[in-house]
Design an enzyme around this catalytic site. Structure first.
Site, short mmCIF file in Angstrom:
data_model
loop_
_atom_site.label_atom_id
_atom_site.label_comp_id
_atom_site.label_asym_id
_atom_site.label_seq_id
_atom_site.Cartn_x
_atom_site.Cartn_y
_atom_site.Cartn_z
CB THR A 108 -0.96 -0.04 1.20
OG1 THR A 108 -1.84 -1.15 1.01
CG2 THR A 108 -1.77 1.24 1.33
CB VAL A 159 5.27 0.92 -3.17
CG1 VAL A 159 5.74 1.21 -4.59
CG2 VAL A 159 6.47 0.63 -2.28
N GLY A 160 2.18 1.81 -3.42
CA GLY A 160 1.01 2.11 -4.25
C GLY A 160 0.55 3.56 -4.09
CD GLU A 166 -5.81 -5.13 -8.22
OE1 GLU A 166 -6.22 -5.40 -7.07
OE2 GLU A 166 -6.57 -4.85 -9.15
CB CYS A 210 -2.54 -9.48 -1.59
SG CYS A 210 -3.20 -10.34 -3.02
P1 NAD Z 1 6.52 -3.89 -2.73
O1 NAD Z 1 5.57 -2.75 -2.71
O2 NAD Z 1 7.70 -3.86 -1.83
O3 NAD Z 1 7.11 -4.09 -4.19
C1 NAD Z 1 6.27 -4.29 -5.31
C2 NAD Z 1 6.95 -3.79 -6.56
O4 NAD Z 1 7.09 -2.38 -6.48
C3 NAD Z 1 8.36 -4.33 -6.78
O5 NAD Z 1 8.49 -4.66 -8.15
C4 NAD Z 1 9.25 -3.13 -6.45
O6 NAD Z 1 10.45 -3.17 -7.16
C5 NAD Z 1 8.38 -2.00 -6.92
N1 NAD Z 1 8.66 -0.66 -6.40
C6 NAD Z 1 9.21 -0.30 -5.22
N2 NAD Z 1 9.29 1.05 -5.13
C7 NAD Z 1 8.76 1.55 -6.28
C8 NAD Z 1 8.54 2.86 -6.80
N3 NAD Z 1 8.89 3.95 -6.13
N4 NAD Z 1 7.98 2.98 -8.01
C9 NAD Z 1 7.61 1.91 -8.72
N5 NAD Z 1 7.79 0.63 -8.29
C10 NAD Z 1 8.36 0.46 -7.09
O7 NAD Z 1 5.64 -5.21 -2.46
P2 NAD Z 1 6.13 -6.72 -2.29
O8 NAD Z 1 6.80 -6.86 -0.96
O9 NAD Z 1 6.84 -7.19 -3.51
O10 NAD Z 1 4.73 -7.48 -2.27
C11 NAD Z 1 3.98 -7.64 -1.10
C12 NAD Z 1 2.83 -6.67 -1.06
O11 NAD Z 1 2.09 -6.76 -2.25
C13 NAD Z 1 1.87 -6.96 0.05
O12 NAD Z 1 1.47 -5.76 0.66
C14 NAD Z 1 0.71 -7.62 -0.66
O13 NAD Z 1 -0.52 -7.50 0.02
C15 NAD Z 1 0.71 -6.91 -1.97
N6 NAD Z 1 0.07 -7.70 -3.01
C16 NAD Z 1 -1.15 -7.31 -3.47
C17 NAD Z 1 -1.81 -8.07 -4.44
C18 NAD Z 1 -3.17 -7.67 -4.95
O14 NAD Z 1 -3.58 -8.18 -5.99
N7 NAD Z 1 -3.89 -6.79 -4.27
C19 NAD Z 1 -1.19 -9.23 -4.94
C20 NAD Z 1 0.05 -9.59 -4.47
C21 NAD Z 1 0.68 -8.82 -3.50
#
Ligand code: NAD
Length: 479
Positions: free
Chosen positions: A234, A236-237, A254, A288
């Site tokens: 969330t 980073v999102g 997501e 997730c």
């Molecule tokens: P994360 O946010 O650490 O990383 C996700 C991606 O974002 C990676 O590819 C990373 O390199 C990239 N990233 C990091 N900083 C960025 C930026 N400033 N700009 C653009 N991209 C950037 O998440 P994670 O640890 O890989 O995954 C776990 C999280 O993902 C959990 O919170 C989980 O709930 C969520 N998730 C959600 C879904 C869904 O469909 N809702 C599915 C799978 C995982």
């Protein structure tokens, strides 16, 4: 390849070519089971990202005019080639991110359905005719690809997310720049090899490996990127959402979750218990849509905790290649510490550990907590481990109210024989997805997958991606 150790060094895939990072930099990818070195990957730079976006932009001009037959054939060929490389993909899911073979096979098979569903999407890209007030005018909408789609994927389900989002974007005539998780680049690189072998034109799919925190903004903030689809945390999102809003770049996000499961007193526990366990323990709780909150009606609370604890004690924690193994290593040191902190904080504040609670190596035992209160971090914050809290409730109404008491809104579930309550819950739970008498963990290629609130914006899936990754154009013909 490092000759002495057989350790691979991955390159970017840009414009159909395999290239090192602009400055020759690399980073290490570790096997989370024992923190041994799994591979090196090119550490992308701003220049690498610019080159990838430029390659995708150039490819747009011709790729958007490819026919449904061509794109369908390419995608079906991708599925065929994936089947031929099943062992390699499954081994990668096991050794790169620590997937037990059961989860790796689930992901592999789901990935195949994602690709095949996307192949079917190629023929569904339709507009419509529209009645016109102007006499002698034919009025219609046509659906066009947006252009360059940025795909950013997480570590936990890299194949499902890659196959779905990349294949849907290509099926709709877009080109792609993909930034995979720095913890799962190899999986994406194998996929890129498959894309190349399938004959998909150079530049239509590009991969830059690297650290999201360093080069993510160079992708999401690039003015030639026409759409961003992000899956991850969330925090980073939220950052990406701000960049996209500033540039008016449409996006789907997501994000994380704290998905609730309600179990009413009339639930069939014999049927529910295996599903309930699947909701949280799959891949060691790194899902997730995993259920980290259970609201159980008081008459069956003790029985529920007893049965759940018995299951938790037996969940497979053996060799990752043993089909009975369920519990995966937690992906990184930082994430392990987070899981430990959540458990320790709960215990320090008076929670009871009904099962598990300890780490074995890099794996956390299936952990059930009771007596969790709002002051404990685990109550409201995503843990991303095999840890769940079980709360007693005095009524269905209380269960619904508590299930909705969260900033998240991803998946949800209710177990009951009462159809009125089940549908009342489905209608009133503030979540993107609801499963009646089924686990919170469920995904299919063509469903609207996604969440509300802090769990995201928009939906993904074949129909949803068609809406999101194309734009309607109004066209008239004066006859
Ligand atoms: P994360 O946010 O650490 O990383 C996700 C991606 O974002 C990676 O590819 C990373 O390199 C990239 N990233 C990091 N900083 C960025 C930026 N400033 N700009 C653009 N991209 C950037 O998440 P994670 O640890 O890989 O995954 C776990 C999280 O993902 C959990 O919170 C989980 O709930 C969520 N998730 C959600 C879904 C869904 O469909 N809702 C599915 C799978 C995982």
């Amino acid at each position: 390849m490092d000759a002495k150790t057989d350790i691979k060094t991955l390159q970017h895939f840009i414009g159909g070519n395999w290239v090192d990072a602009d400055d020759g930099g690399t980073f290490e990818v570790l096997n989370p089971l024992d923190d041994s070195l799994y591979c090196y990957a090119a550490k992308g730079t701003r220049n690498d990202m610019r080159k990838a976006v430029s390659a995708a932009k150039s490819a747009c001009a011709t790729f958007r005019d490819t026919t449904p037959t061509q794109r369908e054939r390419w995608l079906l060929r991708v599925a065929e080639l994936m089947e031929g490389r099943q062992k390699e993909l499954v081994d990668c899911l096991i050794d790169e991110i620590g997937s037990p073979v059961q989860k790796a096979m689930f992901e592999f098979n789901k990935g195949l359905t994602m690709i095949r569903a996307a192949a079917g999407l190629c023929r569904q890209v339709r507009g419509e005719t529209i009645p016109s007030d102007r006499p002698g005018t034919m009025s219609m909408s046509i659906r066009e690809p947006l252009g360059v789609v940025a795909v950013i994927t997480p570590f936990n389900v890299p194949l499902i997310k890659t196959t779905r989002l990349v294949a849907n974007a290509l099926a709709l005539g877009n080109t792609v720049v993909h930034l995979p998780s720095e913890m799962a680049p190899h999986l994406t690189i194998i996929f890129a090899e498959i894309i190349a072998e399938a004959g998909i034109p150079a530049g239509a799919y590009n991969v830059v490996t690297g650290l999201g925190v360093e080069i993510g903004d160079d992708l999401t903030g690039h003015t030639d990127v026409d759409f961003v689809t992000f899956t991850g945390s969330t925090v980073v999102g939220q950052h990406i959402n701000e960049i996209c809003a500033k540039n008016k770049t449409p996006s789907t996000l997501e994000l994380g979750g704290k998905s609730p499961t309600v179990v009413l007193a009339d639930a069939d526990l014999d049927k529910a218990m295996p599903l309930v366990a699947r909701s949280i323990f799959m891949f060691g709780g790194q899902a997730c849509i995993g259920s980290s909150r259970f609201y159980v009606e008081r008459p069956i609370f003790d029985e529920f905790v007893k049965r759940f604890s018995a299951i938790a004690g037996k969940v497979g924690m053996g060799d990752l290649r043993d089909p009975d193994t369920v519990i995966a290593p937690i992906i990184s040191d930082r994430q392990r510490q987070r899981v430990k902190d959540h458990i320790a904080d709960a215990v320090a504040n008076g929670a009871t550990v009904a099962a598990g609670g300890e780490f074995e190596g890099n794996r956390c035992q299936p952990t059930l907590l009771t007596g969790v209160t709002e002051k404990m971090t685990v109550c409201k914050t995503e843990t991303f481990g095999p840890v769940t809290a079980i709360y007693p409730v005095d009524s269905y109404e209380e269960a619904l109210e508590k299930a909705n008491d969260t900033v998240y809104g991803l998946s949800s579930a209710i177990f009951t024989k009462n159809i009125d309550r089940a549908f009342h819950f489905a209608r009133n739970i503030d979540a993107g997805m609801c499963h009646i008498n089924g686990p919170t963990i469920h995904d299919e290629a063509h469903v609207p997958f996604g969440g509300n609130g802090e769990s995201g914006v928009g939906r993904e899936g074949t129909d949803a991606d068609m809406e999101a990754m194309t734009e309607l154009k109004w066209v008239t013909v004066q006859l």
